[in-house]
Design a protein around this motif. Structure first.
Motif, PDB file in Angstrom:
ATOM      1  N   ALA A  39      -6.625  63.038  70.328  1.00  0.00           N
ATOM      2  CA  ALA A  39      -5.963  62.785  69.051  1.00  0.00           C
ATOM      3  C   ALA A  39      -6.373  63.785  67.975  1.00  0.00           C
ATOM      4  CB  ALA A  39      -6.277  61.362  68.571  1.00  0.00           C
ATOM      5  N   GLY A  40      -7.088  64.855  68.365  1.00  0.00           N
ATOM      6  CA  GLY A  40      -7.537  65.826  67.380  1.00  0.00           C
ATOM      7  C   GLY A  40      -6.405  66.500  66.625  1.00  0.00           C
ATOM      8  N   LEU A  41      -5.242  66.583  67.263  1.00  0.00           N
ATOM      9  CA  LEU A  41      -4.056  67.134  66.600  1.00  0.00           C
ATOM     10  C   LEU A  41      -2.994  66.049  66.440  1.00  0.00           C
ATOM     11  CD1 LEU A  41      -3.773  70.622  68.371  1.00  0.00           C
ATOM     12  CD2 LEU A  41      -4.727  70.104  66.114  1.00  0.00           C
ATOM     13  N   GLY A  42      -3.460  64.798  66.310  1.00  0.00           N
ATOM     14  CA  GLY A  42      -2.523  63.690  66.102  1.00  0.00           C
ATOM     15  C   GLY A  42      -1.709  63.858  64.836  1.00  0.00           C
ATOM     16  N   CYS A  43      -2.308  64.538  63.853  1.00  0.00           N
ATOM     17  CA  CYS A  43      -1.602  64.937  62.635  1.00  0.00           C
ATOM     18  C   CYS A  43      -1.607  66.461  62.605  1.00  0.00           C
ATOM     19  CB  CYS A  43      -2.279  64.386  61.393  1.00  0.00           C
ATOM     20  SG  CYS A  43      -2.270  62.579  61.282  1.00  0.00           S
ATOM     21  N   PRO A  44      -0.439  67.102  62.544  1.00  0.00           N
ATOM     22  CA  PRO A  44      -0.400  68.564  62.635  1.00  0.00           C
ATOM     23  C   PRO A  44      -0.775  69.286  61.347  1.00  0.00           C
ATOM     24  CG  PRO A  44       1.817  67.696  62.392  1.00  0.00           C
ATOM     25  CD  PRO A  44       0.911  66.509  62.478  1.00  0.00           C
ATOM     26  N   ASP A  45      -1.005  68.543  60.268  1.00  0.00           N
ATOM     27  CA  ASP A  45      -1.349  69.158  58.990  1.00  0.00           C
ATOM     28  C   ASP A  45      -2.614  68.508  58.447  1.00  0.00           C
ATOM     29  OD1 ASP A  45      -0.091  66.763  58.718  1.00  0.00           O
ATOM     30  OD2 ASP A  45       1.257  67.345  57.109  1.00  0.00           O
ATOM     31  N   TRP A  46      -3.047  69.004  57.273  1.00  0.00           N
ATOM     32  CA  TRP A  46      -4.283  68.507  56.650  1.00  0.00           C
ATOM     33  C   TRP A  46      -4.171  68.713  55.150  1.00  0.00           C
ATOM     34  CZ3 TRP A  46      -8.352  69.710  53.538  1.00  0.00           C
ATOM     35  CH2 TRP A  46      -9.503  68.927  53.655  1.00  0.00           C
ATOM     36  N   THR A 130     -10.344  72.697  61.984  1.00  0.00           N
ATOM     37  CA  THR A 130     -10.141  72.128  63.317  1.00  0.00           C
ATOM     38  C   THR A 130      -8.665  71.875  63.579  1.00  0.00           C
ATOM     39  OG1 THR A 130     -12.330  71.094  63.330  1.00  0.00           O
ATOM     40  CG2 THR A 130     -10.681  70.144  64.784  1.00  0.00           C
ATOM     41  N   VAL A 131      -7.959  71.402  62.546  1.00  0.00           N
ATOM     42  CA  VAL A 131      -6.523  71.126  62.692  1.00  0.00           C
ATOM     43  C   VAL A 131      -5.708  72.402  62.558  1.00  0.00           C
ATOM     44  CG1 VAL A 131      -4.562  69.869  61.714  1.00  0.00           C
ATOM     45  CG2 VAL A 131      -6.809  68.771  61.859  1.00  0.00           C
ATOM     46  N   THR A 132      -5.948  73.166  61.488  1.00  0.00           N
ATOM     47  CA  THR A 132      -5.105  74.338  61.222  1.00  0.00           C
ATOM     48  C   THR A 132      -5.272  75.430  62.277  1.00  0.00           C
ATOM     49  OG1 THR A 132      -6.800  75.249  59.743  1.00  0.00           O
ATOM     50  CG2 THR A 132      -5.077  73.897  58.747  1.00  0.00           C
ATOM     51  N   LEU A 133      -6.469  75.500  62.916  1.00  0.00           N
ATOM     52  CA  LEU A 133      -6.686  76.481  63.985  1.00  0.00           C
ATOM     53  C   LEU A 133      -6.493  75.861  65.369  1.00  0.00           C
ATOM     54  CD1 LEU A 133      -9.777  78.438  62.586  1.00  0.00           C
ATOM     55  CD2 LEU A 133      -7.350  78.962  62.344  1.00  0.00           C
ATOM     56  N   GLN A 134      -5.927  74.667  65.402  1.00  0.00           N
ATOM     57  CA  GLN A 134      -5.494  73.997  66.636  1.00  0.00           C
ATOM     58  C   GLN A 134      -6.617  73.859  67.665  1.00  0.00           C
ATOM     59  OE1 GLN A 134      -1.125  74.514  67.620  1.00  0.00           O
ATOM     60  NE2 GLN A 134      -1.588  76.581  66.928  1.00  0.00           N
ATOM     61  N   LEU A 135      -7.721  73.242  67.196  1.00  0.00           N
ATOM     62  CA  LEU A 135      -8.860  72.924  68.060  1.00  0.00           C
ATOM     63  C   LEU A 135      -9.519  74.173  68.649  1.00  0.00           C
ATOM     64  CD1 LEU A 135      -7.452  69.792  69.976  1.00  0.00           C
ATOM     65  CD2 LEU A 135      -8.716  69.861  67.810  1.00  0.00           C
ATOM     66  N   TRP A 136      -9.561  75.233  67.884  1.00  0.00           N
ATOM     67  CA  TRP A 136     -10.263  76.443  68.322  1.00  0.00           C
ATOM     68  C   TRP A 136     -11.703  76.058  68.656  1.00  0.00           C
ATOM     69  CZ3 TRP A 136     -12.796  80.799  65.154  1.00  0.00           C
ATOM     70  CH2 TRP A 136     -12.878  81.970  65.926  1.00  0.00           C
ATOM     71  N   PRO A 137     -12.194  76.307  69.871  1.00  0.00           N
ATOM     72  CA  PRO A 137     -13.495  75.793  70.301  1.00  0.00           C
ATOM     73  C   PRO A 137     -14.662  76.152  69.381  1.00  0.00           C
ATOM     74  CG  PRO A 137     -12.283  76.609  72.191  1.00  0.00           C
ATOM     75  CD  PRO A 137     -11.481  76.986  70.985  1.00  0.00           C
ATOM     76  N   GLN A 138     -14.641  77.349  68.802  1.00  0.00           N
ATOM     77  CA  GLN A 138     -15.727  77.743  67.917  1.00  0.00           C
ATOM     78  C   GLN A 138     -15.832  76.795  66.720  1.00  0.00           C
ATOM     79  OE1 GLN A 138     -13.869  79.627  69.676  1.00  0.00           O
ATOM     80  NE2 GLN A 138     -14.653  81.714  69.995  1.00  0.00           N
ATOM     81  N   VAL A 139     -14.691  76.466  66.147  1.00  0.00           N
ATOM     82  CA  VAL A 139     -14.685  75.595  64.978  1.00  0.00           C
ATOM     83  C   VAL A 139     -15.038  74.168  65.370  1.00  0.00           C
ATOM     84  CG1 VAL A 139     -13.178  74.548  63.236  1.00  0.00           C
ATOM     85  CG2 VAL A 139     -13.102  77.007  63.629  1.00  0.00           C
ATOM     86  N   TYR A 236      -5.409  74.818  71.573  1.00  0.00           N
ATOM     87  CA  TYR A 236      -6.518  74.678  72.519  1.00  0.00           C
ATOM     88  C   TYR A 236      -6.685  73.250  73.034  1.00  0.00           C
ATOM     89  CZ  TYR A 236      -8.068  79.452  71.822  1.00  0.00           C
ATOM     90  OH  TYR A 236      -8.141  80.826  71.810  1.00  0.00           O
ATOM     91  N   LEU A 237      -5.713  72.381  72.765  1.00  0.00           N
ATOM     92  CA  LEU A 237      -5.753  71.045  73.346  1.00  0.00           C
ATOM     93  C   LEU A 237      -5.747  71.175  74.864  1.00  0.00           C
ATOM     94  CD1 LEU A 237      -5.674  67.976  72.714  1.00  0.00           C
ATOM     95  CD2 LEU A 237      -3.172  68.127  72.920  1.00  0.00           C
ATOM     96  N   HIS A 238      -6.720  70.556  75.510  1.00  0.00           N
ATOM     97  CA  HIS A 238      -6.941  70.619  76.965  1.00  0.00           C
ATOM     98  C   HIS A 238      -7.498  71.970  77.425  1.00  0.00           C
ATOM     99  CE1 HIS A 238      -3.623  67.430  76.828  1.00  0.00           C
ATOM    100  NE2 HIS A 238      -4.778  66.807  76.958  1.00  0.00           N
TER     101      HIS A 238
END
Length: 350
Positions: A39-46, A130-139, A236-238
């Motif tokens: 659910a990390g990208l359950g909302c596409p904005d912030w 985390t949201v705007t960079l789409q779960l980029w692992p570094q962040v 980066y989801l999955h």
């Protein structure tokens, strides 16, 4: 002395910092739960969700972000995490506001309060990235470490405030030595590796234990697994890494657990004779072995949600345990000397 302050500010600060420590642990666990249910990208904005402060209906979401269909459960999970993280920020602001009038008090930890405020603000920024960079692992990994940093600062601030509020024998704290620095560095490394495993979906890259995929030293792509300049932009989801890279990350986390065990064993052997530290270090050792068992169980059972959450809770407990042990060691010197002197005087009088 701070203990003679006429108002109740100090009492409230003690309550808030203790509550903040517990609440930070809850926020970290809810964040882990949010990640584990994808659910990390359950909302596409912030900071809103499809432009709203509450999860909107499907029709509105489709108009706002037609490329990202609304999944209500995941959206609510993400927003609940944001709500409680915001509430934690309010607790931090309250701690800073209450401490303003006490900031000039002798030994009042005002700088630590400001450090807590700075770190919580950075955490908010990492939450947005985390949201705007789409779960980029570094962040994602830095976001986890940031949450644990807030946890440590809250606990340390609470302990400092207790010393500020209560009259204790005056004794300078022990100077930090290499054993404690080494243990802390290895723990931070292991926590970072845990975040890297999670953010790259490498938790079950190894099947079986103690071997990995039927081998003691499986095929691994270390350079790709720890390539820290991954492209910003893909979702980066999955995860985006291939199997050998994920295996390298997983194996590094296993090796880190062994190193952490050696570090904690070294602390135990060095300080087990000190009465003030014996029980704390024993408790820390118990948490380490339980955490190791949870890690093995996650591999063997295929990373079930409840077990993965317990493993995150174990990481929190390890962090708090090492901080508590270090605090006890650093501030126990004067108390032990006082106790020794009292016993010596009693024997002499007898």
């Amino acid at each position: 002395m701070a203990s003679h302050l006429p108002d109740s500010r100090l009492r409230w600060l003690l309550r808030l910092t203790l509550a903040g420590t517990v609440f930070t642990a809850i926020v970290i666990l809810v964040g882990a739960w949010t990640r584990l249910v994808d659910a990390g990208l359950g909302c596409p904005d912030w900071p809103g969700c499809y432009g709203k402060l509450v999860v909107p209906d499907t029709g509105y979401a489709a108009l706002r972000h037609p490329e990202t269909p609304l999944e209500p459960f995941k959206a609510w999970m993400e927003m609940i995490h944001r709500y409680i993280a915001t509430l934690l920020g309010v607790v931090v602001l309250a701690v800073v506001a209450l401490g303003w009038r006490l900031r000039h008090g002798r030994q009042y930890p005002w700088r630590l309060s400001i450090a807590l405020l700075v770190v919580i603000l950075l955490q908010g920024a990492f939450g947005a990235f985390t949201v705007t960079l789409q779960l980029w692992p570094q962040v994602v990994t830095l976001h986890l470490l940031g949450g644990l940093s807030v946890l440590v600062i809250f606990l340390w601030l609470h302990l400092r405030l207790r010393r500020f509020a209560i009259e204790l024998p005056h004794s300078p704290p022990r100077r930090v030595n290499g054993l404690w620095l080494g243990a802390a560095a290895i723990l931070v490394m292991q926590l970072a590796l845990g975040g890297w495993v999670s953010s790259n979906y490498a938790g079950i890259a190894c099947q079986g234990f103690p071997s990995c995929n039927g081998q003691w030293w499986p095929e691994m792509d270390i350079s790709e697994g720890f390539h820290l300049t991954q492209t910003v932009g893909p979702n980066y989801l999955h995860g985006q890494l291939h199997a050998d890279a994920r295996t390298a990350i997983h194996m590094a986390h296993r090796l880190g657990a062994v190193l952490l065990g050696i570090a904690l064993l070294t602390l135990w052997l060095r300080y087990r004779q000190q009465a003030s530290l014996r029980s704390v270090l024993f408790g820390l050792a118990v948490v380490y072995f339980v955490q190791g068992g949870l890690g093995v169980a996650n591999v063997l059972l295929g990373l079930p949600l409840w077990l993965a959450l317990l493993h995150t809770a174990g990481a929190i407990a390890l962090t708090l345990g090492l901080v508590a042990a270090f605090w006890t060691w650093r501030h126990s010197a004067g108390w032990e000397e006082d106790i020794t002197a009292i016993k010596g005087a009693s024997h002499a009088n007898a």
